[in-house]
Design an enzyme around this catalytic site. Structure first.
Site, PDB file in Angstrom:
ATOM      1  N   ASP A   9      18.835  29.956  32.527  1.00 43.51           N
ATOM      2  CA  ASP A   9      18.596  29.526  30.755  1.00 43.51           C
ATOM      3  C   ASP A   9      17.413  30.066  30.403  1.00 43.51           C
ATOM      4  O   ASP A   9      16.144  30.131  31.187  1.00 43.51           O
ATOM      5  CB  ASP A   9      17.308  28.176  31.371  1.00 43.51           C
ATOM      6  CG  ASP A   9      17.536  27.138  30.683  1.00 43.51           C
ATOM      7  OD1 ASP A   9      17.667  27.791  29.807  1.00 43.51           O
ATOM      8  OD2 ASP A   9      16.414  26.278  31.127  1.00 43.51           O
ATOM      9  N   GLY A  11      15.444  29.911  27.286  1.00 43.43           N
ATOM     10  CA  GLY A  11      15.768  29.028  26.650  1.00 43.43           C
ATOM     11  C   GLY A  11      13.831  30.424  25.025  1.00 43.43           C
ATOM     12  O   GLY A  11      14.372  31.547  25.442  1.00 43.43           O
ATOM     13  N   SER A  13      11.357  29.638  24.685  1.00 41.72           N
ATOM     14  CA  SER A  13       9.837  30.002  25.232  1.00 41.72           C
ATOM     15  C   SER A  13      10.348  30.823  26.284  1.00 41.72           C
ATOM     16  O   SER A  13       9.230  31.995  26.629  1.00 41.72           O
ATOM     17  CB  SER A  13       9.263  28.646  25.517  1.00 41.72           C
ATOM     18  OG  SER A  13       9.116  28.108  24.149  1.00 41.72           O
ATOM     19  N   ARG A  14      10.848  30.348  27.140  1.00 42.34           N
ATOM     20  CA  ARG A  14      11.098  31.516  28.521  1.00 42.34           C
ATOM     21  C   ARG A  14      12.281  30.997  29.004  1.00 42.34           C
ATOM     22  O   ARG A  14      13.094  29.970  28.511  1.00 42.34           O
ATOM     23  CB  ARG A  14       9.589  30.833  29.407  1.00 42.34           C
ATOM     24  CG  ARG A  14       9.574  29.820  30.215  1.00 42.34           C
ATOM     25  CD  ARG A  14       8.961  29.487  30.949  1.00 42.34           C
ATOM     26  NE  ARG A  14       9.021  28.635  31.544  1.00 42.34           N
ATOM     27  CZ  ARG A  14       7.641  27.565  32.541  1.00 42.34           C
ATOM     28  NH1 ARG A  14       7.616  28.734  33.304  1.00 42.34           N
ATOM     29  NH2 ARG A  14       8.017  25.768  32.830  1.00 42.34           N
ATOM     30  N   LYS A  16      14.181  30.927  32.667  1.00 43.32           N
ATOM     31  CA  LYS A  16      13.860  29.293  33.474  1.00 43.32           C
ATOM     32  C   LYS A  16      15.125  30.116  34.859  1.00 43.32           C
ATOM     33  O   LYS A  16      16.580  30.789  34.263  1.00 43.32           O
ATOM     34  CB  LYS A  16      13.684  28.620  33.922  1.00 43.32           C
ATOM     35  CG  LYS A  16      12.917  28.412  33.493  1.00 43.32           C
ATOM     36  CD  LYS A  16      13.154  26.758  33.390  1.00 43.32           C
ATOM     37  CE  LYS A  16      11.558  25.773  32.585  1.00 43.32           C
ATOM     38  NZ  LYS A  16      11.711  24.599  32.679  1.00 43.32           N
ATOM     39  N   GLY A 103      23.853  22.855  21.906  1.00 37.95           N
ATOM     40  CA  GLY A 103      23.341  24.279  21.901  1.00 37.95           C
ATOM     41  C   GLY A 103      24.172  24.209  23.903  1.00 37.95           C
ATOM     42  O   GLY A 103      23.908  23.505  24.369  1.00 37.95           O
ATOM     43  N   SER A 104      23.756  25.443  24.498  1.00 34.31           N
ATOM     44  CA  SER A 104      24.249  25.219  25.681  1.00 34.31           C
ATOM     45  C   SER A 104      23.946  24.407  26.545  1.00 34.31           C
ATOM     46  O   SER A 104      23.631  24.297  27.984  1.00 34.31           O
ATOM     47  CB  SER A 104      24.870  26.739  26.135  1.00 34.31           C
ATOM     48  OG  SER A 104      23.291  28.015  25.513  1.00 34.31           O
ATOM     49  N   ASP A 105      21.966  25.051  26.304  1.00 34.83           N
ATOM     50  CA  ASP A 105      21.506  24.073  27.229  1.00 34.83           C
ATOM     51  C   ASP A 105      21.686  22.748  27.119  1.00 34.83           C
ATOM     52  O   ASP A 105      21.439  22.173  28.488  1.00 34.83           O
ATOM     53  CB  ASP A 105      20.029  24.867  26.656  1.00 34.83           C
ATOM     54  CG  ASP A 105      19.742  24.602  25.049  1.00 34.83           C
ATOM     55  OD1 ASP A 105      20.630  24.411  24.512  1.00 34.83           O
ATOM     56  OD2 ASP A 105      18.545  24.395  24.848  1.00 34.83           O
ATOM     57  N   THR A 129       9.918  24.240  22.297  1.00 38.56           N
ATOM     58  CA  THR A 129      10.336  24.970  21.123  1.00 38.56           C
ATOM     59  C   THR A 129      10.725  23.342  19.767  1.00 38.56           C
ATOM     60  O   THR A 129       9.489  23.462  19.312  1.00 38.56           O
ATOM     61  CB  THR A 129      10.779  25.675  20.616  1.00 38.56           C
ATOM     62  OG1 THR A 129      10.096  27.290  21.729  1.00 38.56           O
ATOM     63  CG2 THR A 129       9.971  26.638  19.121  1.00 38.56           C
TER      64      THR A 129
END
EC number: 2.7.1.33
Length: 262
Positions: A9, A11, A13-14, A16, A103-105, A129
């Protein structure tokens, strides 16, 4: 023996990651930062070779290239799938007028939420974010969502675009409010800014939840996820459930469905 699936994942910000076994259980997890933030590469040296990698990437082409390089260095030739939102998948129907614009997330998170709370109407609030809200009916229909600046982005925008307001991080703001959360109004500028932006997050969620419950005339479970969830939760007056693995859990379901079709 079935090989695990590697789930990523990526993203804003970071990043995972997790390994999911044949039962879609996350058996190994980790996270690493983006190169722009000085993030070191993940240590995958002890991981077994997975069946493949399933990736949700909303962080752009540079991150995609970095992930490809990391995967090729550790497992040359590893199959990989970068997911996209679809009209329907894993029991969830996409209500966007142009389904692939979601979005895929958010799509993976909806799939994970449907599996985690079957048969329930859901409002899913994810704090990254951006703060995103998703309305998911008990029958699996995603009926739409909301997107707003996240807590950190709100505070950074005020600090950047005003002459006299400070630029605060969530860590600083959380510390400032730790002893002042019970007070609705603050008596200095940093705390006023921190609390104002935090209450903006909480107010958005509570308004959306009430509108949704009124529209559906049914109970709606509020599910919180993401880095600022603890801070926002303290400002909420609504009951809520915390679940921080919705995207990875959704990726595990997508991977299992894809592997079954191979």
């Amino acid at each position: 023996m079935n090989k695990p699936h590697l789930l990523i994942d990526a993203g804003n910000s970071r990043i995972k990651w997790a390994l999911a076994d044949a039962r879609r259980t996350l058996v190994d997890t980790g996270a690493f930062g983006h190169t722009r933030d000085g993030g070191a590469d993940p240590d995958w040296s002890a991981l077994p070779r997975p069946h493949g990698a399933w990736i949700s990437n909303v962080a752009g082409a540079d991150v995609a290239a970095r992930l490809d390089a990391l995967l090729d260095a550790r497992w040359p030739g590893l199959p990989r799938t970068t997911i996209r939102s679809r009209p329907a998948q894993c029991g969830v129907t996409n209500g966007y007028t142009t389904p692939d614009q979601l979005g895929s997330d958010r799509w993976a998170g909806l799939i994970g939420a449907r599996a985690a709370f079957p048969g329930e109407h859901l409002l899913i609030a994810t704090f990254g974010t951006a703060t995103t809200l998703e309305a998911l009916r008990a029958d699996g229909r995603f009926t739409g969502g909301l997107i707003a600046p996240g807590w950190a982005l709100m505070m950074r925008a005020l600090g950047t675009h005003t002459a006299q307001l400070p630029t605060l991080t969530t860590d600083i703001a959380s510390g400032l409010l730790a002893g002042a959360q019970a007070e609705p109004f603050q008596v200095d500028t940093p705390r006023s800014l921190s609390a104002g932006c935090l209450y903006a997050q909480a107010g958005l969620i509570e308004r959306a939840w009430r509108d949704l419950a009124d529209a559906w005339q049914a109970p709606v479970r509020l599910v919180l996820a993401g880095g600022a969830a603890d801070d926002v939760a303290r400002a909420l007056t609504l009951p809520h459930t915390r679940h921080d693995a919705l995207i990875l859990s959704g990726l595990a379901l997508i991977a299992a469905e894809g592997a079954a079709q191979d």
